[in-house]
Write a protein that holds these residues in place. Structure first.
Motif, PDB file in Angstrom:
ATOM      1  N   LEU A 121      13.312   4.660  -2.276  1.00  0.00           N
ATOM      2  CA  LEU A 121      12.328   4.822  -1.196  1.00  0.00           C
ATOM      3  C   LEU A 121      12.550   6.159  -0.495  1.00  0.00           C
ATOM      4  O   LEU A 121      11.600   6.906  -0.230  1.00  0.00           O
ATOM      5  CB  LEU A 121      12.457   3.652  -0.202  1.00  0.00           C
ATOM      6  CG  LEU A 121      11.641   3.808   1.091  1.00  0.00           C
ATOM      7  CD1 LEU A 121      10.141   3.897   0.804  1.00  0.00           C
ATOM      8  CD2 LEU A 121      11.922   2.640   2.048  1.00  0.00           C
ATOM      9  N   LEU A 122      13.811   6.478  -0.222  1.00  0.00           N
ATOM     10  CA  LEU A 122      14.122   7.749   0.432  1.00  0.00           C
ATOM     11  C   LEU A 122      13.685   8.922  -0.453  1.00  0.00           C
ATOM     12  O   LEU A 122      13.087   9.889   0.019  1.00  0.00           O
ATOM     13  CB  LEU A 122      15.629   7.817   0.718  1.00  0.00           C
ATOM     14  CG  LEU A 122      16.100   8.991   1.587  1.00  0.00           C
ATOM     15  CD1 LEU A 122      15.512   8.890   2.992  1.00  0.00           C
ATOM     16  CD2 LEU A 122      17.625   9.020   1.665  1.00  0.00           C
ATOM     17  N   SER A 132       9.648   3.008  -5.575  1.00  0.00           N
ATOM     18  CA  SER A 132      10.558   2.544  -4.514  1.00  0.00           C
ATOM     19  C   SER A 132      10.996   1.097  -4.748  1.00  0.00           C
ATOM     20  O   SER A 132      11.737   0.545  -3.937  1.00  0.00           O
ATOM     21  CB  SER A 132       9.907   2.706  -3.139  1.00  0.00           C
ATOM     22  OG  SER A 132       8.644   2.101  -3.117  1.00  0.00           O
ATOM     23  N   GLY A 133      10.574   0.518  -5.845  1.00  0.00           N
ATOM     24  CA  GLY A 133      11.161  -0.743  -6.294  1.00  0.00           C
ATOM     25  C   GLY A 133      10.725  -1.976  -5.520  1.00  0.00           C
ATOM     26  O   GLY A 133      11.430  -2.985  -5.531  1.00  0.00           O
ATOM     27  N   LEU A 134       9.581  -1.930  -4.864  1.00  0.00           N
ATOM     28  CA  LEU A 134       9.162  -3.094  -4.063  1.00  0.00           C
ATOM     29  C   LEU A 134       8.891  -4.319  -4.924  1.00  0.00           C
ATOM     30  O   LEU A 134       8.181  -4.241  -5.932  1.00  0.00           O
ATOM     31  CB  LEU A 134       7.897  -2.763  -3.271  1.00  0.00           C
ATOM     32  CG  LEU A 134       7.340  -3.940  -2.446  1.00  0.00           C
ATOM     33  CD1 LEU A 134       8.257  -4.251  -1.268  1.00  0.00           C
ATOM     34  CD2 LEU A 134       5.927  -3.661  -1.971  1.00  0.00           C
ATOM     35  N   GLN A 135       9.477  -5.439  -4.527  1.00  0.00           N
ATOM     36  CA  GLN A 135       9.150  -6.741  -5.111  1.00  0.00           C
ATOM     37  C   GLN A 135       9.086  -7.729  -3.957  1.00  0.00           C
ATOM     38  O   GLN A 135      10.011  -7.781  -3.151  1.00  0.00           O
ATOM     39  CB  GLN A 135      10.231  -7.197  -6.086  1.00  0.00           C
ATOM     40  CG  GLN A 135      10.403  -6.295  -7.306  1.00  0.00           C
ATOM     41  CD  GLN A 135      11.549  -6.747  -8.176  1.00  0.00           C
ATOM     42  OE1 GLN A 135      11.592  -7.865  -8.661  1.00  0.00           O
ATOM     43  NE2 GLN A 135      12.529  -5.881  -8.337  1.00  0.00           N
ATOM     44  N   GLN A 136       8.002  -8.491  -3.877  1.00  0.00           N
ATOM     45  CA  GLN A 136       7.865  -9.449  -2.776  1.00  0.00           C
ATOM     46  C   GLN A 136       7.610 -10.861  -3.307  1.00  0.00           C
ATOM     47  O   GLN A 136       6.561 -11.448  -3.064  1.00  0.00           O
ATOM     48  CB  GLN A 136       6.744  -8.987  -1.832  1.00  0.00           C
ATOM     49  CG  GLN A 136       7.083  -7.671  -1.133  1.00  0.00           C
ATOM     50  CD  GLN A 136       5.997  -7.189  -0.198  1.00  0.00           C
ATOM     51  OE1 GLN A 136       4.884  -6.911  -0.611  1.00  0.00           O
ATOM     52  NE2 GLN A 136       6.324  -7.077   1.091  1.00  0.00           N
ATOM     53  N   ALA A 194       9.627   0.554   6.947  1.00  0.00           N
ATOM     54  CA  ALA A 194       9.195   1.876   6.470  1.00  0.00           C
ATOM     55  C   ALA A 194       7.674   2.014   6.446  1.00  0.00           C
ATOM     56  O   ALA A 194       7.122   3.050   6.826  1.00  0.00           O
ATOM     57  CB  ALA A 194       9.764   2.146   5.077  1.00  0.00           C
ATOM     58  N   SER A 195       7.000   0.956   6.022  1.00  0.00           N
ATOM     59  CA  SER A 195       5.538   1.035   5.905  1.00  0.00           C
ATOM     60  C   SER A 195       4.897   1.177   7.282  1.00  0.00           C
ATOM     61  O   SER A 195       3.990   1.991   7.473  1.00  0.00           O
ATOM     62  CB  SER A 195       5.027  -0.210   5.198  1.00  0.00           C
ATOM     63  OG  SER A 195       5.507  -1.366   5.883  1.00  0.00           O
ATOM     64  N   ALA A 199       0.839  -1.203   0.000  1.00  0.00           N
ATOM     65  CA  ALA A 199       0.000   0.000   0.000  1.00  0.00           C
ATOM     66  C   ALA A 199       0.875   1.253   0.000  1.00  0.00           C
ATOM     67  O   ALA A 199       0.596   2.225  -0.717  1.00  0.00           O
ATOM     68  CB  ALA A 199      -0.931  -0.001   1.217  1.00  0.00           C
ATOM     69  N   LEU A 200       1.957   1.244   0.780  1.00  0.00           N
ATOM     70  CA  LEU A 200       2.845   2.405   0.813  1.00  0.00           C
ATOM     71  C   LEU A 200       3.509   2.610  -0.550  1.00  0.00           C
ATOM     72  O   LEU A 200       3.577   3.721  -1.070  1.00  0.00           O
ATOM     73  CB  LEU A 200       3.930   2.229   1.898  1.00  0.00           C
ATOM     74  CG  LEU A 200       4.973   3.363   1.940  1.00  0.00           C
ATOM     75  CD1 LEU A 200       4.355   4.658   2.471  1.00  0.00           C
ATOM     76  CD2 LEU A 200       6.192   2.982   2.774  1.00  0.00           C
ATOM     77  N   HIS A 201       3.974   1.494  -1.109  1.00  0.00           N
ATOM     78  CA  HIS A 201       4.642   1.552  -2.405  1.00  0.00           C
ATOM     79  C   HIS A 201       3.732   2.163  -3.463  1.00  0.00           C
ATOM     80  O   HIS A 201       4.111   3.067  -4.206  1.00  0.00           O
ATOM     81  CB  HIS A 201       5.078   0.138  -2.804  1.00  0.00           C
ATOM     82  CG  HIS A 201       5.611   0.057  -4.203  1.00  0.00           C
ATOM     83  ND1 HIS A 201       4.901  -0.541  -5.222  1.00  0.00           N
ATOM     84  CD2 HIS A 201       6.747   0.522  -4.759  1.00  0.00           C
ATOM     85  CE1 HIS A 201       5.607  -0.444  -6.343  1.00  0.00           C
ATOM     86  NE2 HIS A 201       6.731   0.186  -6.090  1.00  0.00           N
ATOM     87  N   LYS A 202       2.504   1.675  -3.496  1.00  0.00           N
ATOM     88  CA  LYS A 202       1.541   2.132  -4.503  1.00  0.00           C
ATOM     89  C   LYS A 202       1.213   3.612  -4.296  1.00  0.00           C
ATOM     90  O   LYS A 202       1.192   4.390  -5.240  1.00  0.00           O
ATOM     91  CB  LYS A 202       0.276   1.277  -4.380  1.00  0.00           C
ATOM     92  CG  LYS A 202      -0.810   1.548  -5.394  1.00  0.00           C
ATOM     93  CD  LYS A 202      -1.821   0.395  -5.388  1.00  0.00           C
ATOM     94  CE  LYS A 202      -2.970   0.638  -6.350  1.00  0.00           C
ATOM     95  NZ  LYS A 202      -3.970   1.591  -5.834  1.00  0.00           N
ATOM     96  N   GLU A 203       0.992   3.964  -3.040  1.00  0.00           N
ATOM     97  CA  GLU A 203       0.630   5.350  -2.738  1.00  0.00           C
ATOM     98  C   GLU A 203       1.744   6.320  -3.148  1.00  0.00           C
ATOM     99  O   GLU A 203       1.498   7.349  -3.772  1.00  0.00           O
ATOM    100  CB  GLU A 203       0.355   5.472  -1.234  1.00  0.00           C
ATOM    101  CG  GLU A 203      -0.017   6.871  -0.808  1.00  0.00           C
ATOM    102  CD  GLU A 203      -0.322   6.943   0.693  1.00  0.00           C
ATOM    103  OE1 GLU A 203      -1.155   6.143   1.171  1.00  0.00           O
ATOM    104  OE2 GLU A 203       0.292   7.793   1.377  1.00  0.00           O
ATOM    105  N   LEU A 204       2.999   5.969  -2.799  1.00  0.00           N
ATOM    106  CA  LEU A 204       4.120   6.854  -3.133  1.00  0.00           C
ATOM    107  C   LEU A 204       4.319   6.947  -4.642  1.00  0.00           C
ATOM    108  O   LEU A 204       4.607   8.006  -5.178  1.00  0.00           O
ATOM    109  CB  LEU A 204       5.410   6.370  -2.463  1.00  0.00           C
ATOM    110  CG  LEU A 204       5.498   6.583  -0.947  1.00  0.00           C
ATOM    111  CD1 LEU A 204       6.747   5.898  -0.382  1.00  0.00           C
ATOM    112  CD2 LEU A 204       5.503   8.070  -0.587  1.00  0.00           C
ATOM    113  N   LEU A 205       4.140   5.823  -5.314  1.00  0.00           N
ATOM    114  CA  LEU A 205       4.306   5.817  -6.771  1.00  0.00           C
ATOM    115  C   LEU A 205       3.273   6.726  -7.434  1.00  0.00           C
ATOM    116  O   LEU A 205       3.582   7.535  -8.304  1.00  0.00           O
ATOM    117  CB  LEU A 205       4.196   4.377  -7.292  1.00  0.00           C
ATOM    118  CG  LEU A 205       4.409   4.183  -8.790  1.00  0.00           C
ATOM    119  CD1 LEU A 205       5.796   4.659  -9.209  1.00  0.00           C
ATOM    120  CD2 LEU A 205       4.241   2.705  -9.176  1.00  0.00           C
ATOM    121  N   GLU A 206       2.028   6.612  -6.973  1.00  0.00           N
ATOM    122  CA  GLU A 206       0.966   7.419  -7.571  1.00  0.00           C
ATOM    123  C   GLU A 206       1.121   8.898  -7.229  1.00  0.00           C
ATOM    124  O   GLU A 206       0.883   9.774  -8.043  1.00  0.00           O
ATOM    125  CB  GLU A 206      -0.407   6.911  -7.118  1.00  0.00           C
ATOM    126  CG  GLU A 206      -0.774   5.610  -7.830  1.00  0.00           C
ATOM    127  CD  GLU A 206      -1.997   4.922  -7.236  1.00  0.00           C
ATOM    128  OE1 GLU A 206      -2.571   5.450  -6.253  1.00  0.00           O
ATOM    129  OE2 GLU A 206      -2.359   3.838  -7.747  1.00  0.00           O
TER     130      GLU A 206
END
Lengths: 456, 110, 378
Positions: free
Chosen positions: C159-160, C87-91, C338-339, C74-81
């Motif tokens: 991410l930073l 921030s390059g998240l891959q899980q 971070a999240s 959710a954090l990744h998506k929000e920051l990207l949008e």
């Protein structure tokens, strides 16, 4: 993994390094000289040992004279390790390098960094297109391979090397379509202040006049005072556009050679954590040293163009002076001041013209600090001037933060080709001097090496 | 991409030649020169494409600082061709984007 | 913003995430960040978004990490949008690779204990044959490993960047080039005055110390006691390579950009954030033993960074009792957490929510017993 121990380890086989090695040998010091190229000579005397006579003729006397130094070096008894990529220099005098796919260590009581100069980046629109090269690069092709442009070439920028290459090309029968000179006419006025110094260096001035006369004789179109340079082309260079006397001019080109002076190659001195200061006359960083070239309280010295741009002859003298100081520290020389005095006089004579040249050929702001946001600053990671300015707006104060935000300086050249531009761009955007902005924190490896090479 | 060469090496300058192979094609070049010089004189206009923008690039500095002349030599990717002297039988491949460890390993290593 | 709002000291991953979480929840936020030459542990982060083996001695920490892992997308998506910065998240799940049977046995019992104590921390031990189905490039030195299906990675620098761009988008005031020297608490007015070494000062009703190693000097000024030590981590970064490693591992991971990060060392060397030839060569040997093809990969950068650590390696999250409104956060898993720092700690320290449940285990009081000794757990 091989290890060699010596009194004196020299990095770089150009004038400063070779002369230092000779001087140190003459006082009985054991010397190991590491250089990235297979053959000695550095860039200025590149290929001088093996160049055929017609090439020596084309390149001129100032090049051919390099043979004196290379042959002195060859008979000095210094050990030469060619093809050596230095990847770490420690302040205690240990140098790690890679050669022929495996790693080596040279441990010196003292180390001389004589890594020379590199051409100043010329960040204008389109400067990354194939067919655009440094004029110094083209000169290296001439020295090392006898290669000449196949068709008419366009030269653009400013500085002695640009005119020298033009003269050498004309002697070799190559054709020059245009010389686009970016020298700022108001610089002539500033430079006049240094005329006394320039008169001491009259020989260099006379050379310059001879070169310009040759261009006129060959009816090479010379455009002076040009601004707004932009390289045209999609996937390769097709031409150069610029403003000359208020008019927009376009010249076609398949080979465009850019040059606006040379700057110290400071990658190694930065990597040792040594202090550097911004040289406002030469518009570049230079390591902070004592008069002999020593970096702080370390076992490391710097000489030649990697300390500040002084030219080939002065570099050789500076190399000798550093070697003398080291020989004195090791007890091999007892009358340092007496021996140094004539060399110091030579150094002053060779460098008397420098302030005049620095002032006359000061590269224009617009060719160092791109105003056009679309210009690529970092060629490796393809970061534009506009992106750097945006990171500064987000709070980045220096090159390490812009690097973290946008990968500028993270590519294989490790910041060598964008560092100066980024410092000046950030300084301009923040409205502070370059000293306050600083430079990349350069760390080992000083050059990329494979992981495999580090394990062998 | 080979085409009309930007540089040429007059025959008088040539003492001995070697043959190198660039993307499968043989090229006879003077011995003792750098791979970058050989390719420029052999009509290679672009040496690789960039990782980020897939843009064509060719040598800029010829002295080991700009890293624009990176190319695969004898199965090892991303070598600075301006620093490597030519050798008879050397196999060279242009590099498309980032270095590829896998195909490099399966490549032309003697 | 005299008495309203919150000032975060520290613009690294911990401070920026907490600040971002507070500003997105509606708090007025100011961030004071150092300049270009700060220690910047964030830049030396290995980039794993990692659950496996976390919390071996503290089940609450394992659960806290699991919460963070689940909040990350959710954090990744929000920051990207919001910022356009990825921030390059891959899980995809991640691997721990072992070089000896003893290591593997210890690993299996640790993972079993954590799953039993904390609950719902999945893992699977694997033989080399099974590992090769996921990681065809592993070398013979790898004799076994474990797979954590919730593990992943991100790009610490992006991410930073994304958090700072997000702070800007949401109207936080980020002031760079500030080195804080002194903090004064005015208990009558219920506010803090923060004074920089160059004489600038700011007033604020709430204060969050997220200055990494800098916390040691600041915390006592607002009634917080917190021992901080440090270890140095060195990491290696290769040139960009075509994709060859689909999953992050504990020894190497390939980033979205293509470069391979190789890490990391744990060295007790005080405040020296340099790199050493010996460790660079050791990391290179270990990487090539793990993935032999990496022998041809070019090392472009080596990095050394100092991890801010508490004596037991677990974080400290604490509110000051003597200076209400002051908080401290110390943690070296700034990417993984971070999240949770954004979505849970930010609103709490911003005064909008209560502390998360069972958070007393993260108080620094646990270090108060002079007879107790600690060891880093991870």
């Amino acid at each position: 993994m091989s290890e060699v121990v010596a009194d004196f380890v020299v990095i770089g086989a150009g004038p400063a390094g070779m002369a230092a090695a000779c001087e140190a040998r003459s006082h009985g010091l054991s010397v190991v000289l590491l250089d990235e190229q297979a053959a000695i000579g550095g860039q200025i005397y590149r290929g001088v040992e093996t160049a055929p006579s017609d090439r020596l003729e084309v390149l001129g006397k100032d090049y051919a004279v390099g043979r004196d130094l290379t042959s002195a070096f060859c008979s000095s008894g210094a050990r030469h390790v060619g093809g050596a990529t230095v990847w770490n220099v420690s302040t205690d005098g240990t140098v790690d390098y890679v050669t022929n796919g495996s790693s080596g260590k040279a441990v010196g009581k003292y180390v001389l960094i004589a890594s020379g100069a590199m051409e100043r980046p010329f960040p204008i629109r389109g400067w990354t297109l194939p067919g655009v090269m440094g004029a110094g690069a083209a000169q290296i092709l001439l020295k090392g391979a006898g290669a000449l442009p196949s068709g008419p070439v366009v030269l653009a920028g400013c500085g002695p090397l640009l005119y020298l290459l033009a003269w050498q090309y004309l002697r070799a029968g190559a054709s020059i379509r245009a010389l686009v000179d970016t020298t700022d006419r108001s610089a002539h006025l500033h430079a006049a202040r240094y005329v006394t110094g320039a008169l001491l260096g009259w020989r260099d001035l006379a050379k310059g006049i001879k070169l310009l006369a040759a261009l006129r004789r060959h009816r090479v179109p010379v455009y002076s005072g040009c601004t707004d340079l932009a390289v045209e082309g999609e996937s390769r260079v097709e031409g150069l556009s610029f403003r000359h006397g208020g008019k927009l001019v376009q010249v076609p080109a398949s080979l465009l050679l850019l040059h606006q002076g040379v700057v110290p190659n400071t990658q190694i001195s930065w990597s040792t954590g040594s202090a550097h200061r911004w040289n406002a006359e030469q518009l570049c960083w230079q390591p902070v040293t004592d008069v002999w070239g020593r970096l702080g309280e370390t076992s490391l010295y710097v000489a030649g163009d990697s300390r500040a741009i002084v030219g080939a002859q002065a570099s050789a003298v500076q190399g000798r002076l550093a070697a003398l100081a080291i020989a004195a520290r090791l007890g091999a020389v007892t009358d340092l001041d007496r021996r140094a005095a004539p060399l110091q006089r030579d150094f002053r004579r060779h460098t008397s013209i420098r302030p005049f040249l620095d002032s006359l050929y000061r590269p224009r702001d617009e060719n160092r600090i791109p105003q056009d946001g679309g210009v690529l600053v970092c060629r490796c990671e393809e970061v534009t001037a506009a992106q750097i300015r945006r990171y500064v707006e987000l709070g980045c104060q220096g090159p390490n933060q812009t690097k973290a935000f946008g990968r500028c300086g993270m590519g294989p050249c490790q910041g060598r080709f964008c560092g100066l531009t980024v410092t000046e761009l950030i300084a301009g955007t923040r409205g502070v001097p370059p000293d306050e902005v600083g430079y990349y924190r350069i760390r080992p490896p000083i050059k990329p090496v494979t992981l495999g090479e580090l394990t062998r | 991409m080979t085409t009309e060469a930007l540089f040429s090496i007059p025959h008088t300058a040539v003492v001995k030649t070697v043959t190198i192979i660039i993307d499968g094609k043989s090229l006879t070049v003077p011995d003792g020169i750098s791979v970058a010089a050989a390719l420029l004189a052999g009509g290679v206009r672009d040496f690789r494409s960039t990782v980020v923008g897939k843009a064509p690039r060719a040598p800029y500095c010829m002295m080991g600082v700009c890293f624009e002349c990176l190319i695969e030599i004898d199965g090892v990717p991303a070598r600075q061709s301006c620093l490597v002297p030519v050798r008879d039988g050397m196999r060279i491949r242009r590099q498309d984007g980032a270095a590829d460890l896998v195909t490099a390993n399966l490549g032309d290593v003697a | 913003m005299d008495n309203q709002g919150m000032t975060v000291i520290g613009g690294g991953l911990v401070g920026a995430a907490i600040a971002y979480g507070a500003v997105r929840a509606g708090v007025k936020v100011r961030v004071l960040d150092q300049g270009d030459n700060a220690f910047r542990a964030s830049r030396g982060n290995f980039g794993l978004v990692w659950l496996s083996s976390k919390g071996g001695k503290l089940p609450r920490y394992a659960r806290w990490t699991r919460d963070a892992i689940k909040l990350w997308p959710a954090l990744h998506k929000e920051l990207l949008e919001l910022t356009g910065v990825d921030s390059g998240l891959q899980q995809p799940g991640g691997f721990w690779l072992g070089f000896s049977e003893a290591e593997i046995t210890a690993r299996a019992s640790l993972l079993e204990k954590i799953d039993r104590e904390a609950g719902d921390i999945p893992y699977k031990m694997m033989e080399p044959r099974e590992l090769r189905e996921y990681l065809p490039g592993i070398g013979p030195a790898v004799v076994g490993g474990s797979f954590g299906p919730l593990d992943g990675h991100a790009n610490p620098l992006m991410l930073l960047h994304a958090l700072h761009a997000g702070l800007r988008e949401r109207g936080a005031d980020v002031i760079s080039g500030v080195s804080v020297g002194e903090i004064r608490h005015d208990s009558d007015k219920g506010r803090f005055e923060i004074v920089a070494t160059d004489g600038q000062s700011w007033k604020s009703g709430r204060l969050v110390l997220a200055a990494g190693l800098g916390n040691a000097k600041l915390a006592p000024q607002v009634g917080l006691q917190t021992p901080i030590t440090t270890t140095r981590g060195q990491v290696l970064i290769t040139e960009r390579l075509k994709p060859f490693l689909k999953y992050p591992t504990n020894k190497a991971r390939q980033t979205a950009e293509g470069s391979v990060q190789i890490g990391s060392t744990t060295e007790d060397v005080g405040l020296d954030d340099g790199t050493t030839t010996e460790k660079i060569e050791w990391l290179a040997r270990r990487a090539v033993a793990t993935f032999p093809a990496l022998a041809q990969a070019r090392l472009v950068r080596a990095w050394g960074a100092l991890r801010p650590l508490t004596p037991d390696g677990y974080p400290v999250y604490q509110a000051s009792t003597s200076c209400p409104g002051a908080f401290i956060a110390i943690c070296h898993s700034g990417v993984t957490l971070a999240s949770a720092h954004s979505m849970v700690i930010g609103p709490w320290m911003g005064g909008l929510t209560a502390a998360p449940p069972d958070f007393d285990v993260f108080l620094s009081d646990r270090f108060a017993d002079p007879n107790k000794s600690f060891s880093h757990d991870h």
